[in-house]
Design a protein around this motif. Structure first.
Motif, mmCIF file in Angstrom:
data_model
loop_
_atom_site.group_PDB
_atom_site.id
_atom_site.type_symbol
_atom_site.label_atom_id
_atom_site.label_comp_id
_atom_site.label_asym_id
_atom_site.label_seq_id
_atom_site.Cartn_x
_atom_site.Cartn_y
_atom_site.Cartn_z
ATOM 1 N N PHE A 1 0.870 -1.187 0.000
ATOM 2 C CA PHE A 1 0.000 0.000 0.000
ATOM 3 C C PHE A 1 0.903 1.232 0.000
ATOM 4 O O PHE A 1 1.709 1.418 0.917
ATOM 5 C CB PHE A 1 -0.851 -0.060 1.267
ATOM 6 C CG PHE A 1 -1.973 0.933 1.368
ATOM 7 C CD1 PHE A 1 -3.298 0.536 1.196
ATOM 8 C CD2 PHE A 1 -1.721 2.257 1.693
ATOM 9 C CE1 PHE A 1 -4.343 1.444 1.332
ATOM 10 C CE2 PHE A 1 -2.761 3.171 1.836
ATOM 11 C CZ PHE A 1 -4.081 2.764 1.648
ATOM 12 N N VAL A 2 0.777 2.068 -1.022
ATOM 13 C CA VAL A 2 1.644 3.253 -1.138
ATOM 14 C C VAL A 2 0.775 4.501 -1.125
ATOM 15 O O VAL A 2 -0.067 4.690 -2.018
ATOM 16 C CB VAL A 2 2.452 3.238 -2.461
ATOM 17 C CG1 VAL A 2 3.440 4.416 -2.506
ATOM 18 C CG2 VAL A 2 3.194 1.925 -2.654
ATOM 19 N N THR A 3 0.967 5.379 -0.137
ATOM 20 C CA THR A 3 0.213 6.641 -0.162
ATOM 21 C C THR A 3 0.982 7.668 -1.012
ATOM 22 O O THR A 3 2.212 7.692 -1.019
ATOM 23 C CB THR A 3 -0.032 7.204 1.257
ATOM 24 O OG1 THR A 3 1.200 7.622 1.835
ATOM 25 C CG2 THR A 3 -0.725 6.191 2.150
ATOM 26 N N GLY A 4 0.207 8.480 -1.734
ATOM 27 C CA GLY A 4 0.830 9.526 -2.557
ATOM 28 C C GLY A 4 1.573 8.956 -3.754
ATOM 29 O O GLY A 4 2.731 9.308 -3.996
ATOM 30 N N ALA A 5 0.882 8.090 -4.518
ATOM 31 C CA ALA A 5 1.538 7.430 -5.654
ATOM 32 C C ALA A 5 1.273 8.137 -6.981
ATOM 33 O O ALA A 5 1.615 7.617 -8.034
ATOM 34 C CB ALA A 5 1.094 5.973 -5.732
ATOM 35 N N THR A 6 0.675 9.319 -6.945
ATOM 36 C CA THR A 6 0.372 10.009 -8.209
ATOM 37 C C THR A 6 1.568 10.814 -8.726
ATOM 38 O O THR A 6 1.530 11.312 -9.850
ATOM 39 C CB THR A 6 -0.823 10.972 -8.050
ATOM 40 O OG1 THR A 6 -0.537 11.894 -6.988
ATOM 41 C CG2 THR A 6 -2.109 10.234 -7.755
ATOM 42 N N SER A 7 2.602 10.984 -7.888
ATOM 43 C CA SER A 7 3.769 11.733 -8.364
ATOM 44 C C SER A 7 4.974 11.458 -7.476
ATOM 45 O O SER A 7 4.870 10.790 -6.447
ATOM 46 C CB SER A 7 3.417 13.230 -8.432
ATOM 47 O OG SER A 7 4.045 14.003 -7.464
ATOM 48 N N LEU B 1 -2.639 1.687 -4.622
ATOM 49 C CA LEU B 1 -2.006 3.003 -4.799
ATOM 50 C C LEU B 1 -3.002 4.119 -4.495
ATOM 51 O O LEU B 1 -4.163 4.055 -4.899
ATOM 52 C CB LEU B 1 -1.488 3.137 -6.239
ATOM 53 C CG LEU B 1 -0.525 2.034 -6.686
ATOM 54 C CD1 LEU B 1 -0.037 2.298 -8.112
ATOM 55 C CD2 LEU B 1 0.662 1.898 -5.738
ATOM 56 N N THR B 2 -2.524 5.147 -3.794
ATOM 57 C CA THR B 2 -3.434 6.202 -3.356
ATOM 58 C C THR B 2 -2.943 7.597 -3.743
ATOM 59 O O THR B 2 -1.799 7.792 -4.112
ATOM 60 C CB THR B 2 -3.655 6.162 -1.820
ATOM 61 O OG1 THR B 2 -2.640 6.938 -1.188
ATOM 62 C CG2 THR B 2 -3.632 4.761 -1.270
ATOM 63 N N GLY B 3 -3.859 8.553 -3.596
ATOM 64 C CA GLY B 3 -3.596 9.962 -3.905
ATOM 65 C C GLY B 3 -4.955 10.629 -4.050
ATOM 66 O O GLY B 3 -5.966 9.931 -4.159
#
Ligand code: NDP
Ligand code: 8X3
Length: 250
Positions: free
Chosen positions: A5-11, A30-32
């Motif tokens: 689980f990765v927070t802030g995966a949009t950049s 993946l989150t964001g």
């Protein structure tokens, strides 16, 4: 297969971490906040992996949104093995007497409370299964303070305190906790800090080679691929040209 689980995966770091870890393969959640960008990132990563890539758009500042999102993860990938608490930001670079309360609240709510909310929701399953690895993205600002960095640095000092707290709280449950603390890295970080002012953001990285998002992804990959009995507690990484939070050779 492990669920990551990765927070802030949009950049920035989160995106590079997701791309790098897709080769194992791990199932990736993946989150964001930017749902459109998140779906695009997931679609691109799906082309490179046989594992599941699950987009989970939500704002980590909002506990209800965190809970609804995390509760909605399909059961077969819901037990998270590796949590990467990466989402975060700095807003502005003002001295305390000129700081905007809403900027302070955004940083505190995202960098401290958001990290806590996500960890509170995901860690019980790790505790129950007596396995897991949590990686918190700190900063050189976890150790030092620079002019105008007041609240941002305070949030990253708090991340270090929480990393140590998690390490001791989770010790009985075989859960590893690691903090990766980067110095200056060229991502969208400064663009966000300066409200999209590209000239101001570019200046931060002028005259030396800053870290890249891939540098941080490589370190996270190393951290999570150590044998089960090895827990890297904290890794500080700076550009070669950076001594500490305040001294950079431009
Ligand atoms: P970026 O701005 O490139 O990426 C930040 C990520 O965090 C984005 O994916 C963004 O997604 C997400 N994010 C921000 N706010 C929220 C929110 N409220 N809810 C959910 N997601 C959120 O910056 P970096 O990759 O550089 O930053 C990642 C982490 O690294 C941060 O914690 C930062 O403090 C830390 N760091 C950065 C350094 C640097 O020099 N770049 C050095 C040391 C630490 P979206 O906008 O879609 O919500
Ligand atoms: C981000 C690096 O130097 O802006 O944490 O604090 S710095």
């Amino acid at each position: 297969m492990k669920n990551v689980f990765v927070t802030g995966a949009t950049s920035g770091f989160g995106l590079a971490i997701a791309q790098t870890l897709s080769k194992y393969p791990f199932n990736l959640i993946l989150t964001g906040r930017n749902a459109e960008k998140l779906h695009q990132v997931c679609e691109e990563i799906r082309q490179t992996t046989t594992a599941e890539v699950f987009p989970l758009p939500f704002d980590v500042q909002d506990f209800k949104a965190c809970k609804e999102a995390i509760d909605s993860i399909p059961a077969h990938i819901a037990d998270i093995d590796i949590l990467i608490n990466n989402a975060g930001l700095a807003v502005e670079l003002n001295p305390v007497h000129q700081g905007a309360i809403e900027d302070w609240e955004r940083m505190i709510n995202t960098n401290i409370k958001g990290l806590l909310y996500v960890t509170r929701l995901i860690s019980p399953s790790m505790v129950q299964r007596k396995t897991g690895h949590i990686i918190n993205i700190g900063s050189t600002a976890s150790f030092e303070v620079y002019g105008g960095g007041n609240v941002y640095c305070a949030t990253k000092h708090a991340v270090l305190a929480l990393t140590k707290a998690m390490r001791t709280d989770f010790l009985p449950y075989n859960i590893r906790v690691t903090q990766v603390s980067p110095g200056a890295a060229e991502t969208n970080f400064s663009l966000v800090r300066f409200h999209g002012d590209k000239a101001k953001a570019d200046k931060v990285y002028e005259g030396y080679d800053p870290l890249t998002a891939q540098d941080i992804a490589d370190i996270v990959e190393f951290v999570i691929t150590r044998p089960a009995h090895v827990c890297l507690n904290e890794i500080t990484v700076t550009p070669t040209a950076q001594f500490n939070g305040t001294v950079i050779k431009h």
